[in-house]
Design an enzyme around this catalytic site. Structure first.
Site, PDB file in Angstrom:
ATOM      1  N   GLU A 198      -7.798 -10.495  -9.845  1.00  0.00           N
ATOM      2  CA  GLU A 198      -8.874 -10.314 -10.816  1.00  0.00           C
ATOM      3  C   GLU A 198      -9.368  -8.875 -10.643  1.00  0.00           C
ATOM      4  O   GLU A 198      -9.707  -8.471  -9.520  1.00  0.00           O
ATOM      5  CB  GLU A 198     -10.014 -11.293 -10.544  1.00  0.00           C
ATOM      6  CG  GLU A 198     -11.079 -11.158 -11.606  1.00  0.00           C
ATOM      7  CD  GLU A 198     -12.287 -12.064 -11.417  1.00  0.00           C
ATOM      8  OE1 GLU A 198     -12.287 -12.911 -10.510  1.00  0.00           O
ATOM      9  OE2 GLU A 198     -13.244 -11.893 -12.201  1.00  0.00           O
TER      10      GLU A 198
ATOM     11  N   ARG B 181      -5.081 -18.273   3.720  1.00  0.00           N
ATOM     12  CA  ARG B 181      -5.442 -16.886   3.475  1.00  0.00           C
ATOM     13  C   ARG B 181      -5.465 -16.121   4.791  1.00  0.00           C
ATOM     14  O   ARG B 181      -5.555 -16.708   5.866  1.00  0.00           O
ATOM     15  CB  ARG B 181      -6.747 -16.749   2.703  1.00  0.00           C
ATOM     16  CG  ARG B 181      -7.936 -17.459   3.262  1.00  0.00           C
ATOM     17  CD  ARG B 181      -9.120 -17.474   2.282  1.00  0.00           C
ATOM     18  NE  ARG B 181      -9.570 -16.152   1.910  1.00  0.00           N
ATOM     19  CZ  ARG B 181      -9.714 -15.746   0.652  1.00  0.00           C
ATOM     20  NH1 ARG B 181      -9.420 -16.545  -0.348  1.00  0.00           N
ATOM     21  NH2 ARG B 181     -10.159 -14.537   0.391  1.00  0.00           N
TER      22      ARG B 181
ATOM     23  N   LYS C 180     -14.119  -9.730  -1.708  1.00  0.00           N
ATOM     24  CA  LYS C 180     -14.444  -8.613  -2.592  1.00  0.00           C
ATOM     25  C   LYS C 180     -15.943  -8.528  -2.830  1.00  0.00           C
ATOM     26  O   LYS C 180     -16.491  -7.431  -2.956  1.00  0.00           O
ATOM     27  CB  LYS C 180     -13.693  -8.778  -3.918  1.00  0.00           C
ATOM     28  CG  LYS C 180     -12.260  -8.334  -3.828  1.00  0.00           C
ATOM     29  CD  LYS C 180     -11.606  -8.303  -5.190  1.00  0.00           C
ATOM     30  CE  LYS C 180     -11.138  -9.696  -5.573  1.00  0.00           C
ATOM     31  NZ  LYS C 180     -10.322  -9.720  -6.785  1.00  0.00           N
TER      32      LYS C 180
HETATM   33  P1  ATP Z   1     -11.810 -12.476  -2.694  1.00  0.00           P
HETATM   34  O1  ATP Z   1     -11.996 -13.827  -2.128  1.00  0.00           O
HETATM   35  O2  ATP Z   1     -11.635 -11.405  -1.675  1.00  0.00           O
HETATM   36  O3  ATP Z   1     -12.835 -12.100  -3.718  1.00  0.00           O
HETATM   37  P2  ATP Z   1      -9.996 -13.387  -4.651  1.00  0.00           P
HETATM   38  O4  ATP Z   1      -9.197 -14.531  -4.221  1.00  0.00           O
HETATM   39  O5  ATP Z   1     -11.122 -13.683  -5.533  1.00  0.00           O
HETATM   40  O6  ATP Z   1     -10.412 -12.531  -3.405  1.00  0.00           O
HETATM   41  P3  ATP Z   1      -8.085 -12.396  -6.486  1.00  0.00           P
HETATM   42  O7  ATP Z   1      -8.069 -11.094  -7.158  1.00  0.00           O
HETATM   43  O8  ATP Z   1      -8.343 -13.596  -7.304  1.00  0.00           O
HETATM   44  O9  ATP Z   1      -9.133 -12.280  -5.325  1.00  0.00           O
HETATM   45  O10 ATP Z   1      -6.780 -12.591  -5.623  1.00  0.00           O
HETATM   46  C1  ATP Z   1      -5.467 -12.356  -6.078  1.00  0.00           C
HETATM   47  C2  ATP Z   1      -4.519 -13.129  -5.230  1.00  0.00           C
HETATM   48  O11 ATP Z   1      -4.666 -12.756  -3.865  1.00  0.00           O
HETATM   49  C3  ATP Z   1      -4.769 -14.614  -5.298  1.00  0.00           C
HETATM   50  O12 ATP Z   1      -3.533 -15.267  -5.428  1.00  0.00           O
HETATM   51  C4  ATP Z   1      -5.415 -14.935  -3.987  1.00  0.00           C
HETATM   52  O13 ATP Z   1      -5.110 -16.242  -3.611  1.00  0.00           O
HETATM   53  C5  ATP Z   1      -4.811 -13.892  -3.067  1.00  0.00           C
HETATM   54  N1  ATP Z   1      -5.699 -13.601  -1.938  1.00  0.00           N
HETATM   55  C6  ATP Z   1      -7.000 -13.217  -1.989  1.00  0.00           C
HETATM   56  N2  ATP Z   1      -7.510 -13.082  -0.761  1.00  0.00           N
HETATM   57  C7  ATP Z   1      -6.517 -13.377   0.111  1.00  0.00           C
HETATM   58  C8  ATP Z   1      -6.418 -13.426   1.543  1.00  0.00           C
HETATM   59  N3  ATP Z   1      -7.446 -13.138   2.324  1.00  0.00           N
HETATM   60  N4  ATP Z   1      -5.222 -13.764   2.092  1.00  0.00           N
HETATM   61  C9  ATP Z   1      -4.169 -14.035   1.302  1.00  0.00           C
HETATM   62  N5  ATP Z   1      -4.197 -14.014  -0.034  1.00  0.00           N
HETATM   63  C10 ATP Z   1      -5.353 -13.694  -0.638  1.00  0.00           C
HETATM   64 MG    MG Z   2      -9.891 -15.236  -7.097  1.00  0.00          MG
END
Ligand code: ATP
Ligand code: MG
Length: 588
Positions: free
Chosen positions: A61, A287, A297
C-alpha cells in the site's frame, strides 16, 4: 561472543528451513525438506495445477516507505517466482486515498529495484480496477450477496457481536436487489454525505469468523486519489479489492502475512461468490520482526512526522532507504531474508543476525582505508623533516584482486586518542611512554615523550622510529603487541563521521506497557556526530554510497550529504558485536 549469539540464531528451525531454500538444494532431489511455501508450489507444479504456471505479486500500500519486513515479503514474492520460472507483479494496493501518496509509489519502486528484483512491464494498481470492482459489486448485489447499509460505523461495530456472541442482522439487510442497486448507484454518484452508508457483503452474521459477518465492501470518502483524482467518491475496502485484484491478474499463489489468515475465508468467498474464471490461493507466512526497532509503517511515519528521526531515510530507520543510506548492501538484506527463512509462526529475530550478515558481505568487498575519529598528534622526532614516503597498503586482504594503494607517511601523523595512555593499566598494549608499537603498513615507533596543554591533556606524542623496521621486525627489535592505524597530518582530509546505534534502547519497543508509548523507548544516544575526524587521502573523492572498512573501527559509507572537501561518513556497523558484549559482560 558475537559468534555464539549468531550461531544460536542459526540453529532455530527457521534457519534450517532457510538452508533448504537454496535452488541448488531444491534441484538435486536431496532429502532436505523445503520450507512449507516452496513445498506447496512444488506440489502444485507436480500436479500441473494452473497449467504449471507460477504467478505471484507484491502488493504494497503506498502509504509509507518499505521496511525490512517488506524485504522479506519481496524476497518471497519475487524470489519464489524467479526460482520456479514464474512471474511476480508489482501491485499498488491504493484503495485508501487519504493516506496514500505518489511519493511513496516512487520510493517503493526504487527500493524493489535496489533489492535486485524486476517486475518488468507488470506494474499494476488496484485503482486500475476501480471500474471492474464496481461492476463486481453490482453483480454481488444482483445475486443478493451485497446490500447498502445505513447503520453508522458505531452501530455496525455493535451489531457485529464478539468472539463469543453472534452478530445481529442490520434492519437494512433484506432490501431488494433493485433498491440496493439504486442506493449503490447514488453512493457512487455522490448523492450521500461521507459516512452515510456503506456497501456490505451479505454473508453470515453468526459466523464464528468475525471477518465473515457482513464485511464492508465500499465506503464513501470524498478524497482525491493520487491516480484517479476526484473521479470516485466511493472506495473499495482492502479485503475485497485485494482478493479480486489477485484473481484479475491470474495470481496463482498469493503470499501474505499471518494476520490475514482469518481473512482467507473471505478472500475465497469473494472469488467464489463472483464465480470468477480464475481462483487464486492465499498462503500466509510469519511476518519478520527484529528486536530494538519497530516495523510498522504507522509508527515509522510518526517518527518522521514528529521529527524524532531525520526522515524516512534516516540511517537509524529499518526502512530500506534508511538501511541503504546506512551502508547496507542489497545482497546483505537478501541473504538475511534467506537466513530468516519462511515459517508459520511469529518470532523475533535478533538484530545481531542482520549485522552479522552485513559484515560477511562487507568483509569480502569493502576496501580497507585508515581514518582517525579522535585525532592525537604523533611526531616522529628522528624522521627527516619534509620527507614523504609512499607506503604500500593492502586494499582488501580477503580479495587479492583488489590490489594495493599508496599511503603517504611523514614526520607528523595522527593516531587515535584512545590508542595512547600515559599510565596504561596492565592489559593495555597500545602506545604508552617507553612503549614500541607498529604503525600499520609502516615502521616501529617508540614513545619517548609527551607534550601537554595547560589542562594536563596530552596534545602531542613524541616518538622515534626504526628506519629498518618497514618490512618486518629487525633482529633486535622489541616484541610489539599492537599495530595502530594512523593518517599523515599534512596529507589527510577532514571528515564528519556519524556514529549510529540502535534506535530504541529496549528489545521490544512495541510492547507499550504501563501506558508507555513506543517513542518513550527511543535511545537518546542513537546518533553521535564527530566533526574533527581525519581520513587518508584515498577518500578525497569518496562518492556518496561508497563503502569502506576503516581499519580497526568498523564499516563506514559516504553519506548522501558528503561532498569533496566536506566529507561525511556513516558508521554502517562496528567490526565486532559491541552489543553482545554489553549484554554478556555488562561492560564497555
Ligand atoms: P505495516 O504493518 O508495516 O504497516 P503493511 O502490512 O500494512 O505493513 P503493506 O504495504 O500492506 O504493509 O505490505 C505489503 C506486503 O508486505 C504485504 O503482503 C504484507 O503482508 C507484507 N509485509 C508487511 N510487513 C511485513 C513484515 N514485517 N514481514 C513480512 N512481510 C511483511
Ligand atoms: Mg497492509
Amino acid at each position: 561472543m558475537k559468534e555464539s549469539i549468531v550461531e544460536k540464531l542459526m540453529e532455530t528451525p527457521d534457519k534450517k528451513a532457510a538452508h533448504n531454500t537454496q535452488p541448488d538444494q531444491r534441484d538435486t532431489g536431496s532429502n532436505t525438506p523445503l520450507d512449507f511455501i516452496r513445498t506447496i508450489v512444488t506440489e502444485d507444479l507436480k500436479t500441473n495445477k494452473n497449467e504449471g504456471r507460477v504467478a505471484t505479486r507484491f502488493p504494497p500500500e503506498p502509504n509509507g516507505y518499505l521496511h525490512i519486513g517488506h524485504a522479506k515479503a519481496i524476497c518471497i514474492d519475487f524470489g519464489i517466482a524467479e526460482e520456479f520460472g514464474g512471474t511476480c507483479n508489482l501491485r499498488f494496493d491504493d484503495t485508501n486515498p487519504v493516506k496514500e501518496d505518489v511519493e511513496y509509489v516512487d520510493a517503493i519502486q526504487e527500493d524493489v529495484r535496489w533489492l535486485g528484483f524486476s517486475w518488468e512491464d507488470r506494474r499494476y494498481y488496484a485503482s486500475d480496477y476501480f471500474e471492474k470492482l464496481y461492476e463486481c459489486a453490482v453483480r454481488l448485489i444482483l445475486a443478493g450477496k451485497a446490500y447498502v447499509d445505513e447503520l453508522s460505523a458505531g452501530e455496525i461495530r455493535e451489531y457485529r457481536g464478539t468472539l463469543t456472541e453472534p452478530g445481529k442482522e442490520s434492519p437494512h439487510r433484506n432490501r431488494s436487489a433493485e433498491e440496493n442497486l439504486e442506493l449503490f448507484r447514488q453512493m457512487r454518484a455522490g448523492e450521500f454525505e461521507d459516512g452515510t452508508c456503506v456497501l456490505r457483503a451479505r454473508i453470515d452474521m453468526a459466523s464464528p469468523n468475525l471477518n465473515m459477518r457482513d464485511p464492508t465492501l465500499y465506503r464513501i470518502r470524498r478524497a482525491s486519489h493520487h491516480r484517479t483524482g476526484d473521479q470516485w467518491c466511493i472506495y473499495p475496502m482492502y479485503d475485497y479489492a485485494h482478493s479480486l485484484s489477485d484473481a484479475f491478474e491470474n495470481i496463482t499463489h498469493s503470499f501474505c502475512t499471518l494476520e490475514f489468515e482469518d481473512h482467507r475465508p473471505l478472500y475465497d468467498w469473494f472469488q467464489e461468490a463472483l464465480q470468477l474464471p480464475f481462483r487464486s490461493r492465499q498462503i500466509e507466512f510469519a511476518r519478520l520482526n527484529i528486536n530494538y526497532t519497530v516495523m510498522s509503517k504507522r509508527k515509522l511515519l510518526q517518527l518522521v512526522q514528529e521529527g524524532l528521526v531525520q526522515g524516512w531515510d534516516d540511517p537509524r530507520m529499518p526502512t530500506l532507504c534508511g538501511l541503504r543510506r546506512r551502508g547496507y548492501t542489497p545482497e546483505s538484506i537478501r541473504n538475511f531474508c534467506d537466513r530468516v527463512g519462511v515459517a508459520k509462526r511469529d518470532n523475533v529475530v535478533d538484530v545481531a543476525l542482520l549485522e552479522h550478515t552485513l559484515r560477511e558481505v562487507l568483509n569480502a568487498k569493502a576496501p580497507r582505508v585508515m581514518a582517525v575519529l579522535h585525532p592525537l598528534r604523533l611526531i616522529i622526532d628522528n624522521y627527516p623533516e619534509g620527507l614523504v614516503e609512499q607506503l604500500d597498503a593492502v586494499n582488501n586482504p580477503e580479495d587479492p584482486a583488489a590490489g594495493t594503494r599508496k599511503v603517504p607517511f611523514s614526520r607528523e601523523l595522527f593516531i587515535e586518542q584512545e590508542d595512547f595512555m600515559e599510565n596504561p593499566p596492565k592489559k593495555f598494549f597500545r602506545m604508552a611512554p617507553g612503549r614500541t608499537v607498529r604503525l600499520r603498513y609502516g615502521y616501529l615507533v617508540t614513545c619517548v615523550n609527551v607534550v601537554k596543554d595547560d589542562k594536563g591533556e596530552v596534545t602531542e606524542v613524541h616518538c622515534t622510529y626504526d628506519p629498518d623496521s618497514l618490512t618486518g621486525n629487525p633482529a633486535n627489535a622489541p616484541k610489539v603487541k599492537a599495530t595502530l592505524h594512523w593518517v599523515s597530518a599534512m596529507h589527510c582530509m577532514p571528515a564528519e563521521v556519524r556514529l549510529y546505534d540502535r534506535l530504541f534502547s529496549v528489545e521490544n519497543p512495541s510492547d507499550e506497557k504501563d501506558g508507555k508509548d513506543f517513542k518513550s523507548y527511543l535511545n537518546p544516544n542513537s546518533l553521535e556526530v564527530i566533526h574533527s575526524c581525519k581520513v587518508e587521502p584515498a577518500l578525497a573523492d569518496a562518492q556518496p554510497g561508497g563503502r569502506y572498512q576503516f581499519e580497526r573501527l568498523g564499516y563506514f559509507c559516504a553519506d548522501l550529504d558528503s561532498r569533496p572537501g566536506a566529507l561525511v561518513f556513516n558508521r554502517t556497523v562496528t567490526l565486532r558485536d559491541a552489543w553482545a558484549k554489553i549484554i554478556q559482560g555488562g561492560k564497555q
